[in-house]
Design an enzyme around this catalytic site. Structure first.
Site, short mmCIF file in Angstrom:
data_model
loop_
_atom_site.label_atom_id
_atom_site.label_comp_id
_atom_site.label_asym_id
_atom_site.label_seq_id
_atom_site.Cartn_x
_atom_site.Cartn_y
_atom_site.Cartn_z
N LEU A 14 0.83 -1.20 0.00
CA LEU A 14 0.00 0.00 0.00
C LEU A 14 0.87 1.25 0.00
O LEU A 14 2.04 1.22 0.37
CB LEU A 14 -0.91 0.00 1.23
CG LEU A 14 -1.91 -1.17 1.30
CD1 LEU A 14 -2.69 -1.12 2.60
CD2 LEU A 14 -2.84 -1.16 0.10
N CYS A 15 0.26 2.36 -0.40
CA CYS A 15 0.89 3.67 -0.41
C CYS A 15 1.53 3.94 0.95
O CYS A 15 0.90 3.66 1.96
CB CYS A 15 -0.18 4.70 -0.72
SG CYS A 15 0.37 6.40 -0.69
N PRO A 16 2.73 4.42 0.98
CA PRO A 16 3.59 4.92 -0.09
C PRO A 16 4.62 3.90 -0.58
O PRO A 16 5.55 4.27 -1.29
CB PRO A 16 4.29 6.11 0.56
CG PRO A 16 4.54 5.62 1.96
CD PRO A 16 3.30 4.79 2.31
N ASP A 41 -2.24 -1.32 -5.54
CA ASP A 41 -2.90 -0.25 -4.79
C ASP A 41 -3.40 0.82 -5.79
O ASP A 41 -2.59 1.41 -6.50
CB ASP A 41 -1.92 0.37 -3.81
CG ASP A 41 -2.54 1.47 -2.94
OD1 ASP A 41 -3.75 1.75 -3.10
OD2 ASP A 41 -1.81 2.02 -2.11
#
Length: 78
Positions: A14-16, A41
């Site tokens: 997932l981000c980042p 994502d």
């Protein structure tokens, strides 16, 4: 310009993290290197565009295959 291609597999992250993995790969690569970034994502779409715009990198392509996004990014000369 380099014709080196590297693959950054950030599926499931997932981000980042996808952008951090791409940035780490670019730190070791010469200018002109093309990275294939694989990510699942959906936030990666906007993140990659921002990463390219702010870093001067060239977004060569972006595709979606089911839940997987594929980006091709050329590293800037800076």
């Amino acid at each position: 310009m380099s014709d080196t291609v590297i693959e950054v597999d950030a599926r499931g992250l997932l981000c980042p993290l996808p952008i951090l993995r791409l940035a780490r790969a670019f730190r070791r690569a010469p200018a002109g290197t093309v990275a294939r970034l694989l990510a699942t994502d959906p936030a990666a779409v906007e993140d990659v565009e921002t990463f390219c715009r702010e870093g001067g990198h060239e977004l060569l392509s972006k595709e979606r295959d089911g839940a997987c996004f594929l980006f091709r990014v050329r590293k800037a000369d800076n």
